[in-house]
Write a protein that holds these residues in place. Structure first.
Motif, PDB file in Angstrom:
ATOM      1  N   VAL A   1      -4.502 -14.694  -0.316  1.00 11.36           N
ATOM      2  CA  VAL A   1      -3.341 -15.253   0.371  1.00 11.36           C
ATOM      3  C   VAL A   1      -3.582 -15.146   1.872  1.00 11.36           C
ATOM      4  CG1 VAL A   1      -0.852 -15.075   0.739  1.00 11.36           C
ATOM      5  CG2 VAL A   1      -1.807 -14.614  -1.532  1.00 11.36           C
ATOM      6  N   GLU A   2      -3.679 -16.307   2.516  1.00 15.90           N
ATOM      7  CA  GLU A   2      -3.879 -16.355   3.959  1.00 15.90           C
ATOM      8  C   GLU A   2      -2.591 -15.942   4.677  1.00 15.90           C
ATOM      9  OE1 GLU A   2      -6.759 -17.216   5.454  1.00 15.90           O
ATOM     10  OE2 GLU A   2      -7.766 -17.592   3.554  1.00 15.90           O
ATOM     11  N   GLN A   3      -2.684 -15.722   5.967  1.00 20.04           N
ATOM     12  CA  GLN A   3      -1.522 -15.403   6.799  1.00 20.04           C
ATOM     13  C   GLN A   3      -0.526 -16.553   6.708  1.00 20.04           C
ATOM     14  OE1 GLN A   3      -2.434 -15.240  10.939  1.00 20.04           O
ATOM     15  NE2 GLN A   3      -0.406 -14.569  11.528  1.00 20.04           N
ATOM     16  N   GLY A   4       0.768 -16.229   6.660  1.00 22.62           N
ATOM     17  CA  GLY A   4       1.809 -17.249   6.604  1.00 22.62           C
ATOM     18  C   GLY A   4       2.339 -17.424   5.190  1.00 22.62           C
ATOM     19  N   THR A   5       2.914 -18.600   4.938  1.00 21.39           N
ATOM     20  CA  THR A   5       3.515 -18.899   3.639  1.00 21.39           C
ATOM     21  C   THR A   5       2.586 -19.790   2.829  1.00 21.39           C
ATOM     22  OG1 THR A   5       5.731 -18.734   4.571  1.00 21.39           O
ATOM     23  CG2 THR A   5       5.526 -19.915   2.499  1.00 21.39           C
ATOM     24  N   SER A   6       2.396 -19.422   1.567  1.00 25.26           N
ATOM     25  CA  SER A   6       1.570 -20.197   0.646  1.00 25.26           C
ATOM     26  C   SER A   6       2.364 -20.423  -0.632  1.00 25.26           C
ATOM     27  CB  SER A   6       0.291 -19.436   0.283  1.00 25.26           C
ATOM     28  OG  SER A   6      -0.425 -19.056   1.421  1.00 25.26           O
ATOM     29  N   THR A   7       2.032 -21.485  -1.355  1.00 22.60           N
ATOM     30  CA  THR A   7       2.661 -21.717  -2.652  1.00 22.60           C
ATOM     31  C   THR A   7       1.698 -21.264  -3.748  1.00 22.60           C
ATOM     32  OG1 THR A   7       1.823 -23.973  -2.747  1.00 22.60           O
ATOM     33  CG2 THR A   7       4.035 -23.660  -1.825  1.00 22.60           C
TER      34      THR A   7
ATOM     35  N   PHE B   1      -4.966  -6.791  -1.787  1.00 19.62           N
ATOM     36  CA  PHE B   1      -5.749  -5.766  -1.109  1.00 19.62           C
ATOM     37  C   PHE B   1      -6.242  -6.261   0.244  1.00 19.62           C
ATOM     38  CE2 PHE B   1      -5.910  -4.911  -5.591  1.00 19.62           C
ATOM     39  CZ  PHE B   1      -5.682  -3.552  -5.648  1.00 19.62           C
ATOM     40  N   SER B   2      -6.538  -5.322   1.110  1.00 15.19           N
ATOM     41  CA  SER B   2      -7.027  -5.655   2.445  1.00 15.19           C
ATOM     42  C   SER B   2      -8.491  -6.061   2.449  1.00 15.19           C
ATOM     43  CB  SER B   2      -6.831  -4.460   3.386  1.00 15.19           C
ATOM     44  OG  SER B   2      -7.559  -3.350   2.904  1.00 15.19           O
ATOM     45  N   ALA B   3      -9.182  -5.838   1.341  1.00 13.04           N
ATOM     46  CA  ALA B   3     -10.584  -6.228   1.192  1.00 13.04           C
ATOM     47  C   ALA B   3     -10.786  -6.673  -0.254  1.00 13.04           C
ATOM     48  CB  ALA B   3     -11.507  -5.055   1.517  1.00 13.04           C
ATOM     49  N   PRO B   4     -11.758  -7.541  -0.517  1.00 14.29           N
ATOM     50  CA  PRO B   4     -11.988  -7.985  -1.897  1.00 14.29           C
ATOM     51  C   PRO B   4     -12.307  -6.805  -2.814  1.00 14.29           C
ATOM     52  CG  PRO B   4     -13.198  -9.362  -0.361  1.00 14.29           C
ATOM     53  CD  PRO B   4     -12.649  -8.211   0.429  1.00 14.29           C
TER      54      PRO B   4
ATOM     55  N   THR C   1      -6.007 -11.942   5.874  1.00 11.85           N
ATOM     56  CA  THR C   1      -5.904 -12.405   4.500  1.00 11.85           C
ATOM     57  C   THR C   1      -5.709 -11.212   3.563  1.00 11.85           C
ATOM     58  OG1 THR C   1      -7.338 -14.274   4.975  1.00 11.85           O
ATOM     59  CG2 THR C   1      -7.162 -13.626   2.664  1.00 11.85           C
ATOM     60  N   VAL C   2      -4.883 -11.411   2.539  1.00 13.23           N
ATOM     61  CA  VAL C   2      -4.717 -10.416   1.481  1.00 13.23           C
ATOM     62  C   VAL C   2      -5.523 -10.934   0.290  1.00 13.23           C
ATOM     63  CG1 VAL C   2      -3.090  -9.298  -0.070  1.00 13.23           C
ATOM     64  CG2 VAL C   2      -2.465  -9.684   2.311  1.00 13.23           C
TER      65      VAL C   2
END
Length: 169
Positions: free
Chosen positions: A111-117, A142-145, A80-81
């Protein structure tokens, strides 16, 4: 005329300040790095009249018009980003920037892995001549909150949650 010692002490002070700034920035979120995401299928449309963000009772020449920037974002990574922001250059019909002195248009949260709207509500100064064009649309997270989290849905404001769930078709 300055002596060599005063010049070198100024340079040393400047370098020490720069080093401290880098340490503070990097130390604030250990292990977090910025991640770029691909944005596509972007559109900019007026908010629906029933949308609470449109605020029809406040429409006047000196006010603002409500628009929704929608699109899809791809996270090709396996993780997740977090705390993702969307950036874009939005221009009016005469080629002038709609959002003066800024390219960040809003936050879309995690934003989870894959495509999101995503959907972001924008306040455009009333009387800005359309149609609008946009370019350089990108998302960075970011790679972490990096923000304090209070609850499950705290990464998206309630109005953004409502506009994301509303279909304009």
């Amino acid at each position: 005329m300055q002596t060599r010692r005063s010049v070198s002490s100024r340079i040393a002070s400047a370098l020490a300040g720069l080093a401290l700034t880098v340490v503070v920035i990097l130390g604030a979120v250990p292990g977090a790095f910025a991640a770029g995401l691909t944005v596509h299928d972007v559109s900019l449309d007026p908010c629906p009249s029933e949308d609470v963000g449109a605020q029809p009772q406040l429409k006047r020449p000196s006010g603002a018009s409500c628009f929704v920037l929608r699109g899809s974002v791809d996270n090709p990574g396996r993780k997740t980003v977090f705390d993702t922001d969307v950036f874009a250059q939005i221009l009016d019909a005469s080629g002038e920037p709609v959002l003066q002195n800024r390219s960040r248009v809003g936050s879309i949260g995690d934003v989870e892995q894959g495509t999101s709207t995503f959907a972001l509500r924008l306040a455009v100064p009333a009387g800005t001549p359309g149609p609008f064009t946009f370019s350089n649309v990108k998302a960075r997270g970011f790679s972490a909150p990096v923000r304090t989290r209070a609850g499950e849905f705290d990464d998206i404001l309630p109005l953004e949650q409502a506009v994301a769930e509303t279909d304009l078709s």
